[in-house]
Design an enzyme around this catalytic site. Sequence first.
Site, PDB file in Angstrom:
ATOM      1  N   HIS A 116       0.801  -1.228   0.000  1.00  0.00           N
ATOM      2  CA  HIS A 116       0.000   0.000   0.000  1.00  0.00           C
ATOM      3  C   HIS A 116       0.837   1.283   0.000  1.00  0.00           C
ATOM      4  O   HIS A 116       0.520   2.256   0.680  1.00  0.00           O
ATOM      5  CB  HIS A 116      -0.945   0.005   1.196  1.00  0.00           C
ATOM      6  CG  HIS A 116      -2.053  -0.996   1.117  1.00  0.00           C
ATOM      7  ND1 HIS A 116      -2.652  -1.369  -0.076  1.00  0.00           N
ATOM      8  CD2 HIS A 116      -2.682  -1.716   2.094  1.00  0.00           C
ATOM      9  CE1 HIS A 116      -3.606  -2.256   0.180  1.00  0.00           C
ATOM     10  NE2 HIS A 116      -3.642  -2.486   1.476  1.00  0.00           N
ATOM     11  N   HIS A 187      -9.880   1.727   0.772  1.00  0.00           N
ATOM     12  CA  HIS A 187      -9.807   0.595   1.699  1.00  0.00           C
ATOM     13  C   HIS A 187     -10.860   0.716   2.801  1.00  0.00           C
ATOM     14  O   HIS A 187     -10.563   0.450   3.971  1.00  0.00           O
ATOM     15  CB  HIS A 187      -8.402   0.509   2.302  1.00  0.00           C
ATOM     16  CG  HIS A 187      -7.963  -0.869   2.646  1.00  0.00           C
ATOM     17  ND1 HIS A 187      -8.749  -1.750   3.373  1.00  0.00           N
ATOM     18  CD2 HIS A 187      -6.808  -1.537   2.379  1.00  0.00           C
ATOM     19  CE1 HIS A 187      -8.084  -2.888   3.539  1.00  0.00           C
ATOM     20  NE2 HIS A 187      -6.909  -2.785   2.936  1.00  0.00           N
ATOM     21  N   TYR A 189     -13.672  -0.393   5.225  1.00  0.00           N
ATOM     22  CA  TYR A 189     -14.063  -1.644   5.870  1.00  0.00           C
ATOM     23  C   TYR A 189     -15.573  -1.559   6.133  1.00  0.00           C
ATOM     24  O   TYR A 189     -16.022  -0.776   6.974  1.00  0.00           O
ATOM     25  CB  TYR A 189     -13.338  -1.825   7.197  1.00  0.00           C
ATOM     26  CG  TYR A 189     -11.876  -2.165   7.132  1.00  0.00           C
ATOM     27  CD1 TYR A 189     -11.408  -3.344   7.712  1.00  0.00           C
ATOM     28  CD2 TYR A 189     -10.939  -1.319   6.547  1.00  0.00           C
ATOM     29  CE1 TYR A 189     -10.052  -3.666   7.700  1.00  0.00           C
ATOM     30  CE2 TYR A 189      -9.590  -1.627   6.530  1.00  0.00           C
ATOM     31  CZ  TYR A 189      -9.148  -2.802   7.105  1.00  0.00           C
ATOM     32  OH  TYR A 189      -7.815  -3.118   7.090  1.00  0.00           O
ATOM     33  N   GLN A 296     -10.080  -6.756  -4.725  1.00  0.00           N
ATOM     34  CA  GLN A 296      -9.499  -7.514  -3.627  1.00  0.00           C
ATOM     35  C   GLN A 296     -10.572  -7.713  -2.559  1.00  0.00           C
ATOM     36  O   GLN A 296     -11.087  -6.750  -1.988  1.00  0.00           O
ATOM     37  CB  GLN A 296      -8.294  -6.772  -3.037  1.00  0.00           C
ATOM     38  CG  GLN A 296      -7.562  -7.535  -1.935  1.00  0.00           C
ATOM     39  CD  GLN A 296      -6.483  -8.457  -2.475  1.00  0.00           C
ATOM     40  OE1 GLN A 296      -6.259  -8.524  -3.690  1.00  0.00           O
ATOM     41  NE2 GLN A 296      -5.791  -9.155  -1.591  1.00  0.00           N
ATOM     42  N   GLU A 324     -11.689  -3.842  -2.496  1.00  0.00           N
ATOM     43  CA  GLU A 324     -10.700  -2.885  -2.976  1.00  0.00           C
ATOM     44  C   GLU A 324     -10.581  -3.019  -4.503  1.00  0.00           C
ATOM     45  O   GLU A 324      -9.875  -3.884  -5.007  1.00  0.00           O
ATOM     46  CB  GLU A 324      -9.357  -3.147  -2.307  1.00  0.00           C
ATOM     47  CG  GLU A 324      -9.401  -3.114  -0.789  1.00  0.00           C
ATOM     48  CD  GLU A 324      -8.217  -3.840  -0.182  1.00  0.00           C
ATOM     49  OE1 GLU A 324      -7.065  -3.405  -0.425  1.00  0.00           O
ATOM     50  OE2 GLU A 324      -8.441  -4.848   0.526  1.00  0.00           O
TER      51      GLU A 324
END
Length: 359
Positions: A116, A187, A189, A296, A324
Site C-alpha cells: 500500500h 480501503h 471496511y 481484492q 478494494e
Amino acid sequence: MNKYPEKTKSGLIVSDFEKVIDGKHTSLYVLQNKNGAELLISNYGARIVSLIVPDKDNNWIDVVTGHNNIEEYLNSEEPYFGAVCGRTANRIANGKFTLEGKEYTLAVNNGPNSLHGGLKGFNSVVWGATQPEQNTLILTYLAKDGEEGFPGNLQVTVTYTLTDKNEVTLKYEAKTDKTTILNLTNHAYFNLSGAGDASVADHLLTIYAEEYLPTDDTAIPYGKPEKVVGTPMDFTANQSIGSRIKDDFQQLIWARGYDHTYILNKKGEKYDLAVKCYSPKTGIEMDVYTDQPGVQLYTGNWMTGNFIGKNGQRYPSQSAVCFETQHYPDSIHNPEYPSIILKPEDKFESITTFAFSVK
C-alpha cells in the site's frame, strides 16, 4: 473550517478531526444528500470515516468502521481504515521493481513485501481539500519524485460524491512527469449490519468473477489465475461470507480468511457491476461498480478488537469486509497482467461506485 453542525449524524465531533500534520491542516468534511444520508471524510489519508445510510426500517446505520478522532487514526492498529491507498495499492514482491531499465527499492512493510505504498503511503498524508457542493469533496495530493522510493512527481485527485441515489462515487485522476507505477484503491471496511456488529459471516456475497489469483504465504500471486468453481473462493452464486471461510483450503489458511484478488468478468476498462453484498439483519444491499480489472476481497482477518472504535465499538477479526477495486497485486513483475505503468503523456482516470439500497 466546515460550515456544518459540530456534531454529525454519526455522533462524531468535527473539531476532533482538526490538527496540523506536516504543516497541513486536517479536518472532517461532511457530505449530505437530499435523503439525509451522510458521508464523513477526513483529508488525512483521503479516508471515509463514516457512512450513514437507511436500513429496511428507515433507521440510520453507519456501515463503515473507523475511529472517533484524528489522534486515534494516527495511532491506529488499522492504518488503512477507509483510506485511499497508493502510490501502489496492494503488494510488490520484495519491495523492488525495475522500470525502463532502472531498479527501484521500496520500503518492506509487510513480511518480505511492500504494501500500500510503503511506510508513508497515501493513507498517511494530508490531502488538499475543496468542497464545491454539499455532496462533493475534491482531494488532491502531489507525491514528489522519489517519495517512498517511487519515480516521478505524481499529481493525484480523488473526487468523492454522495448522490441522491445513496451512491458513493470515487473518481480517481493522476498525472506524472516521469514514467512511474500506479495502483489506487479505497480501503473502506464495511459492515452492512452496522459498524461494530460482531461479524460479516452472515453477509450474502456475489462477486462477478470466475477466476482469482492464488498467492503464496506472503500474499504474492503465483502468477496465473485459477478458476473459482469447485473451491471455497467461488462467489459466482450468492453465498454467505462465512459459509466456507474456515474450510481446510490452503489459500484461506495462509490468509486467515479471504484476502485475494478476483479477476472481474468484463473486458478492458468497462465500468460494470463487480460485487453485490447484502446484510439479512438490516436489509442493506451494496452494489460495487468499477472500471478496474480486479477487486481484492479482504475479510478483516487481522483485526483484533483490542481497541475501541467509533462510539465505543470494537472490531474483532472478520467484523468487516473490504472490496478494494484495483489492478492486480505485484503487476509490475507480471507483464501478462493489466499494466500499472503510467507515462507522462498519459492520464490515469478511474471510477468506482458503492451503491446502497434496501430489500
